[in-house]
Design a protein around this motif. Structure first.
Motif, PDB file in Angstrom:
ATOM      1  N   ILE A   1       0.842  -1.207   0.000  1.00 35.48           N
ATOM      2  CA  ILE A   1       0.000   0.000   0.000  1.00 35.48           C
ATOM      3  C   ILE A   1       0.876   1.256   0.000  1.00 35.48           C
ATOM      4  O   ILE A   1       0.650   2.197  -0.763  1.00 35.48           O
ATOM      5  CB  ILE A   1      -0.948  -0.006   1.218  1.00 35.48           C
ATOM      6  CG1 ILE A   1      -1.929  -1.185   1.121  1.00 35.48           C
ATOM      7  CG2 ILE A   1      -1.702   1.314   1.314  1.00 35.48           C
ATOM      8  CD1 ILE A   1      -2.839  -1.319   2.316  1.00 35.48           C
ATOM      9  N   GLU A   2       1.912   1.262   0.843  1.00 38.26           N
ATOM     10  CA  GLU A   2       2.810   2.420   0.896  1.00 38.26           C
ATOM     11  C   GLU A   2       3.605   2.559  -0.394  1.00 38.26           C
ATOM     12  O   GLU A   2       3.851   3.672  -0.870  1.00 38.26           O
ATOM     13  CB  GLU A   2       3.749   2.293   2.098  1.00 38.26           C
ATOM     14  CG  GLU A   2       3.056   2.395   3.436  1.00 38.26           C
ATOM     15  CD  GLU A   2       4.056   2.336   4.577  1.00 38.26           C
ATOM     16  OE1 GLU A   2       5.108   2.987   4.487  1.00 38.26           O
ATOM     17  OE2 GLU A   2       3.780   1.627   5.566  1.00 38.26           O
ATOM     18  N   ILE A   3       4.011   1.432  -0.974  1.00 38.35           N
ATOM     19  CA  ILE A   3       4.739   1.495  -2.250  1.00 38.35           C
ATOM     20  C   ILE A   3       3.826   2.050  -3.337  1.00 38.35           C
ATOM     21  O   ILE A   3       4.243   2.886  -4.150  1.00 38.35           O
ATOM     22  CB  ILE A   3       5.265   0.099  -2.643  1.00 38.35           C
ATOM     23  CG1 ILE A   3       6.334  -0.368  -1.654  1.00 38.35           C
ATOM     24  CG2 ILE A   3       5.843   0.122  -4.053  1.00 38.35           C
ATOM     25  CD1 ILE A   3       6.846  -1.771  -1.916  1.00 38.35           C
TER      26      ILE A   3
ATOM     27  N   LEU B   1       2.363  -3.490  -9.944  1.00 41.91           N
ATOM     28  CA  LEU B   1       3.756  -3.063  -9.856  1.00 41.91           C
ATOM     29  C   LEU B   1       4.191  -2.970  -8.394  1.00 41.91           C
ATOM     30  O   LEU B   1       5.304  -3.389  -8.038  1.00 41.91           O
ATOM     31  CB  LEU B   1       3.934  -1.713 -10.554  1.00 41.91           C
ATOM     32  CG  LEU B   1       5.337  -1.095 -10.514  1.00 41.91           C
ATOM     33  CD1 LEU B   1       6.373  -2.027 -11.134  1.00 41.91           C
ATOM     34  CD2 LEU B   1       5.341   0.258 -11.225  1.00 41.91           C
ATOM     35  N   ALA B   2       3.332  -2.436  -7.540  1.00 41.54           N
ATOM     36  CA  ALA B   2       3.662  -2.308  -6.117  1.00 41.54           C
ATOM     37  C   ALA B   2       3.884  -3.679  -5.481  1.00 41.54           C
ATOM     38  O   ALA B   2       4.818  -3.870  -4.682  1.00 41.54           O
ATOM     39  CB  ALA B   2       2.557  -1.557  -5.385  1.00 41.54           C
ATOM     40  N   THR B   3       3.042  -4.640  -5.837  1.00 38.74           N
ATOM     41  CA  THR B   3       3.191  -5.998  -5.295  1.00 38.74           C
ATOM     42  C   THR B   3       4.506  -6.616  -5.737  1.00 38.74           C
ATOM     43  O   THR B   3       5.218  -7.255  -4.945  1.00 38.74           O
ATOM     44  CB  THR B   3       2.012  -6.878  -5.735  1.00 38.74           C
ATOM     45  OG1 THR B   3       0.790  -6.298  -5.274  1.00 38.74           O
ATOM     46  CG2 THR B   3       2.135  -8.285  -5.178  1.00 38.74           C
ATOM     47  N   TYR B   4       4.835  -6.436  -7.009  1.00 36.74           N
ATOM     48  CA  TYR B   4       6.105  -6.979  -7.521  1.00 36.74           C
ATOM     49  C   TYR B   4       7.297  -6.326  -6.810  1.00 36.74           C
ATOM     50  O   TYR B   4       8.230  -7.017  -6.385  1.00 36.74           O
ATOM     51  CB  TYR B   4       6.201  -6.751  -9.027  1.00 36.74           C
ATOM     52  CG  TYR B   4       7.528  -7.199  -9.611  1.00 36.74           C
ATOM     53  CD1 TYR B   4       7.705  -8.507 -10.068  1.00 36.74           C
ATOM     54  CD2 TYR B   4       8.614  -6.324  -9.698  1.00 36.74           C
ATOM     55  CE1 TYR B   4       8.918  -8.928 -10.581  1.00 36.74           C
ATOM     56  CE2 TYR B   4       9.833  -6.739 -10.212  1.00 36.74           C
ATOM     57  CZ  TYR B   4       9.981  -8.036 -10.652  1.00 36.74           C
ATOM     58  OH  TYR B   4      11.184  -8.448 -11.147  1.00 36.74           O
ATOM     59  N   LEU B   5       7.274  -5.007  -6.688  1.00 41.27           N
ATOM     60  CA  LEU B   5       8.388  -4.307  -6.044  1.00 41.27           C
ATOM     61  C   LEU B   5       8.530  -4.699  -4.579  1.00 41.27           C
ATOM     62  O   LEU B   5       9.647  -4.760  -4.049  1.00 41.27           O
ATOM     63  CB  LEU B   5       8.195  -2.791  -6.175  1.00 41.27           C
ATOM     64  CG  LEU B   5       8.311  -2.222  -7.594  1.00 41.27           C
ATOM     65  CD1 LEU B   5       8.003  -0.732  -7.603  1.00 41.27           C
ATOM     66  CD2 LEU B   5       9.702  -2.468  -8.168  1.00 41.27           C
ATOM     67  N   LEU B   6       7.415  -4.985  -3.918  1.00 42.48           N
ATOM     68  CA  LEU B   6       7.481  -5.438  -2.528  1.00 42.48           C
ATOM     69  C   LEU B   6       8.210  -6.783  -2.443  1.00 42.48           C
ATOM     70  O   LEU B   6       9.086  -6.983  -1.596  1.00 42.48           O
ATOM     71  CB  LEU B   6       6.066  -5.558  -1.951  1.00 42.48           C
ATOM     72  CG  LEU B   6       5.973  -6.128  -0.526  1.00 42.48           C
ATOM     73  CD1 LEU B   6       6.727  -5.261   0.466  1.00 42.48           C
ATOM     74  CD2 LEU B   6       4.508  -6.285  -0.108  1.00 42.48           C
TER      75      LEU B   6
END
Length: 410
Positions: free
Chosen positions: A228-230, A250-255
């Motif tokens: 969520i923060e990403i 994208l946020a999930t992948y980067l996490l």
């Protein structure tokens, strides 16, 4: 009791008896129907096996590695480039930095430096060129303007880098944008973004790639431990950081990528390149003899799949180094529906006859042979596994000194 009363009583008794008989009959019919239904369903239902067979094993899910091409751009082009890969079990992460002057191509697109891959409105173009050139399946791409990179770095409160000498960084106009002292220091987003993609006098492509890698890998490690923060950080970058996938994906992948890097399960792999003169420059060409084994070893589940990610890749090497011949062969292979891969950065032993080697697919070898118009070419095949040694693509071609395309009669 009068005769009339006696007659009424008899009538009542007969009526009661009749009702009783009907009630008993109804109960009997209901019982018979229920019994019949029970017997019939018992016959039609499948009977349990007295010795049940053991449960069949569940289907094995093939492992996978999701990949993302990250590019940081300036008005000159994509000066920072990196392929990232994370397996579905998030057990590790792989970073593959690519120099901005790496020559990439695909299909009928002539070789061009990777930095120019973003000079198009086609958002899929960089991924297509990088995938066809490296043999790595690119699932998505994410492009950041230098200012967006600065914003991303600021979202993690800056990064720490080590600079070996006093460094002047120039913008695309040649003016000094920033000067940094030597030593270990923490950089804000503004300084880190210039350090990552700005021009440093006397730096070669390898040094520029190292600067970008240092900033990008440090930033990825420091991302928040919350998708969520990403996502909020990505949303703040706005149109300066477009991606071919949605912000949440994208946020999930980067996490996942960040967690693997923080856990110490990350590796940075530099693919070997060869500088080959082209007109007035000496750009980098992938050295497939060294690069392909590294790719197969580090991202084995993200390899280009012929027929799925695109046509079969055919790596062509010309020991005589004639770009004209390579261009001609490109046209013939592309016309045959194959992906031409320029192998001029890979050493190959000169020989008289053209050699074609395919991996696990003899029909592909024959198709390449026909496309080349070289019936005297020597054709060989190796097993599809293990994934070591030549060929370094779906098929490899070493053009012979006497290669001359033959045009069929008629």
């Amino acid at each position: 009791m009068t005769e009339a009363d006696e007659h009424a009583e008899q009538h009542r008794l007969r009526r009661t008896t009749r009702h009783l008989i009907l009630s008993v009959a109804a109960v009997a019919v209901f019982a018979l129907a229920f019994a019949s239904l029970y017997w019939w369903t018992g016959r039609s239902a499948p009977q349990p096996d007295p010795t049940p067979a053991p449960p069949s094993p569940s289907a094995t899910v093939a492992p996978d590695q999701e990949t993302l091409l990250i590019q940081a751009t300036t008005p000159v082009g994509a000066e920072g480039n990196m392929i990232t890969a994370v397996p579905t079990d998030m057990s590790s992460a792989t970073l593959l930095p690519l120099p901005a002057d790496l020559m990439v191509s695909a299909g009928d697109v002539l070789p061009e430096p990777l930095r120019l891959s973003v000079a198009s409105l086609d958002s899929q173009r960089p991924a297509t060129l990088v995938g066809a050139t490296t043999g790595i399946r690119i699932d998505a791409s994410w492009r950041m303007d230098r200012k967006a990179l600065a914003g991303l770095v600021d979202s993690v409160d800056g990064v720490t880098v080590t600079i070996d000498r006093r460094t002047r960084i120039l913008d695309d106009q040649g003016a000094v944008a920033l000067t940094l002292r030597p030593g270990r220091q923490r950089l804000s987003g503004f300084a880190a973004s210039w350090y990552a993609v700005g021009e440093v006098p006397r730096d070669d492509a390898a040094a520029a790639t190292a600067r970008f890698t240092q900033v990008m890998s440090s930033t990825l490690r420091r991302l928040p431990d919350s998708d969520i923060e990403i996502r909020e950080a990505l949303t703040a970058l706005g149109a300066l950081a477009p991606s071919t996938i949605g912000a949440q994906e994208l946020a999930t992948y980067l996490l996942d990528l960040s967690r693997a890097l923080r856990a110490g399960e990350g590796q940075t792999v530099l693919l070997p390149v060869t500088e080959v003169p082209l007109r007035d420059e000496s750009p980098a060409w992938l050295d497939y003899a060294g690069a392909t084994p590294l790719i197969r070893d580090t991202v084995p589940y993200a390899l280009w799949r012929a027929g799925v990610d695109g046509p079969a890749r055919v790596l062509v090497m010309a020991p005589e180094g004639d770009p004209g011949i390579l261009g001609y062969v490109r046209g013939r292979l592309s016309a045959a529906g194959l992906t031409f891969v320029d192998g001029r950065g890979t050493d190959a032993r000169a020989q008289a006859r053209t050699v074609i080697q395919s991996r696990g697919d003899r029909a592909l070898g024959r198709q390449v042979k026909a496309a080349l118009g070289s019936p005297r070419a020597r054709l060989s095949q190796v097993p599809a596994v293990p994934l070591t040694g030549m060929p370094w693509a779906d098929a490899d071609v070493i053009l012979g000194r006497s290669y001359r395309p033959e045009v069929p009669d008629g």
